[in-house]
Enzyme design. Structure first.
Site, PDB file in Angstrom:
ATOM      1  N   THR A  29       4.809  64.293  47.696  1.00 40.47           N
ATOM      2  CA  THR A  29       5.372  63.176  47.948  1.00 40.47           C
ATOM      3  C   THR A  29       4.439  62.400  48.839  1.00 40.47           C
ATOM      4  O   THR A  29       4.355  60.975  48.951  1.00 40.47           O
ATOM      5  CB  THR A  29       6.596  63.083  48.455  1.00 40.47           C
ATOM      6  N   SER A  53       4.635  69.787  43.884  1.00 38.74           N
ATOM      7  CA  SER A  53       4.663  71.052  43.906  1.00 38.74           C
ATOM      8  C   SER A  53       5.690  72.016  43.445  1.00 38.74           C
ATOM      9  O   SER A  53       5.465  73.207  43.094  1.00 38.74           O
ATOM     10  CB  SER A  53       4.866  71.268  45.468  1.00 38.74           C
ATOM     11  N   THR A  79       7.069  68.841  49.414  1.00 37.31           N
ATOM     12  CA  THR A  79       7.877  69.530  50.190  1.00 37.31           C
ATOM     13  C   THR A  79       8.514  70.670  49.518  1.00 37.31           C
ATOM     14  O   THR A  79       9.152  71.591  50.175  1.00 37.31           O
ATOM     15  CB  THR A  79       8.867  68.747  51.154  1.00 37.31           C
TER      16      THR A  79
END
Ligand code: SIN
Length: 328
Positions: A13, A63, A96
Site C-alpha cells: 500500500t 503482499s 502490511t
C-alpha cells in the site's frame, strides 16, 4: 568513506494508488516505484544525515500475493548489500498484510553475523501514496532514523512511530494507521521526531542458528506446509483431505500447523486426524489462534500436548519455521 542507506522496494500500500485522494481503501497496491516514492519525500536527504541513498525495486507486489521466489530474491539482495562495509543498513518498503511473515523469514535466514551489526528495517503504510494524508512518508523517515541510530541491528519493523522486533511483530488491526503490535513482548521502542527511544535492547542474535545457504533456498523446492484451525464443530476432514494422495501436479503436504484454541487444544476428531497425518510422516506443530500468549508445554500422555509446540510462534510464523526446518 561515504556511507549508504539502501532501500529495497517490495510494493504494498505504501506504493499504492487510488483514483480519488479521498479513498484510503479502494486502491491498487504496488503501483509506484520505490525510487519515485523516495523522491516525493522532501525531507529525506536531511533525515539521511549525509548517507548516500541507494534504491532497488526487488518486487512490486500486493503482499498477499508474495511468492517464495520473491522472498529468496529479497534475502539475496539484502545479503548483497549488508556485506558491503559502506552500507549502514537497509530499509524495505513492504505491504502490511504479510510484513510479519517477511520480517520473521529474514530474521531466520539472513546471516546472524550481519544482523548483529546492521539493521534491516521493514516499513509500510496503511494508506496509499495517493491519499490526502499518506502515512508512508513519515514511516520511511522513521525507518531511516532507526537505520541511522548507532547500535541499531537486527530485523526490525517500523510503523506509526513504533519499532518492533521482526520475531514479534504482528499486524493487529485491519485499517488503523498504528496497525502493528508485538504481543506480550511489547514494542522495542519509538521514534520521536527523528530520535529513537528504546523500551528494550536491540534483538539478540541467535549465534547457534544453523546457517542458511541462499543458493540452497533458491535451488530446492520448498516443502508444502499448511495451517488448519480449531473451532466449534471442527472435524479432521480438512487434514485428511490435505494429507490424502495429492492430485496430479500438486505438492504433497509435508507439514501441518494447527492454530488450536486456547493453549493449542484441538477437537478430538481433528486430533485423531493429526495423529494419522503424523503416522504417515507429516510433521505436526501445535500453535494457538489466540492473539496473545504462547502455547505452553504440558505432559499429559495421549493428549494433544504430545504434538510438537511452536516455541511461542503464532501459526503463520510457526509455518515458516517448519518450512525452514524441513528445507534444512
Ligand atoms: C499489501 O499488503 O501489499 C497491501 C496492504 C497494505 O500494504 O496495507
Amino acid at each position: 568513506m561515504l556511507k549508504k542507506v539502501v532501500f529495497l522496494g517490495m510494493g504494498g500500500t505504501i506504493a499504492g494508488t487510488a483514483t480519488s485522494a479521498a479513498d484510503n481503501v479502494g486502491y491498487r497496491a504496488a503501483q509506484v516505484g520505490v525510487a519515485q516514492l523516495l523522491q516525493a519525500i522532501p525531507t529525506l536527504p536531511v533525515a539521511l544525515g549525509g548517507h548516500e541513498l541507494v534504491s532497488e525495486q526487488v518486487a512490486q507486489v500486493d503482499s498477499k500475493d508474495l511468492e517464495f521466489a520473491q522472498w529468496v530474491s529479497l534475502a539475496q539482495r539484502a545479503c548483497h548489500y549488508l556485506v558491503q562495509p559502506d552500507v549502514t543498513g537497509l530499509v524495505i518498503t513492504h505491504g502490511t498484510d504479510t510484513l510479519e511473515e517477511t520480517a520473521f523469514f529474514l530474521s531466520e535466514v539472513l546471516p546472524p553475523a550481519l544482523l548483529a551489526s546492521k539493521p534491516v528495517v521493514l516499513t509500510c503504510a496503511m494508506r496509499p501514496a495517493s491519499a490526502l494524508s499518506p502515512d508512508g512518508p513519515q514511516n520511511v523517515l522513521d525507518a531511516v532514523a532507526v537505520v541511522c541510530t548507532q547500535g541499531a541491528h537486527g530485523v526490525l519493523a517500523v510503523c506509526a512511530g513504533t519499532i518492533h522486533a521482526g520475531r514479534h511483530v504482528q499486524k493487529g488491526h485491519t485499517y488503523r494507521l498504528d496497525a502493528f503490535d508485538s504481543g506480550d513482548a511489547g514494542p522495542l521502542g519509538y521514534v520521536e521526531e527523528g530520535v529513537v527511544r528504546l523500551a528494550h535492547a536491540w534483538p539478540v542474535m541467535d549465534a547457534v542458528r544453523v546457517p542458511v545457504s541462499m543458493d540452497h533456498l533458491a535451488q530446492v523446492v520448498w516443502p508444502r506446509v499448511e495451517i488448519v484451525m480449531n473451532y466449534v464443530g471442527a472435524t479432521g476432514s480438512t487434514v485428511r483431505a490435505l494429507c490424502a494422495a495429492p492430485l496430479a501436479g500438486a505438492a504433497p503436504v509435508r507439514g501441518v500447523v494447527v492454530a488450536g484454541t486456547g493453549n493449542g487444544t484441538v477437537h478430538v476428531d481433528l486430533e485423531a486426524a493429526l495423529r494419522e497425518a503424523e503416522a504417515a510422516g507429516v510433521r505436526v506443530v501445535r500453535s494457538s489462534r489466540c492473539a496473545r500468549g504462547r502455547v505452553v508445554a504440558a505432559t499429559v500422555p495421549g493428549s494433544v500436548y504430545t504434538f510438537a509446540h511452536s516455541n511461542g510462534l503464532p501459526p503463520v510464523k510457526a509455518r515458516i519455521a517448519l518450512i525452514l526446518e524441513l528445507l534444512a
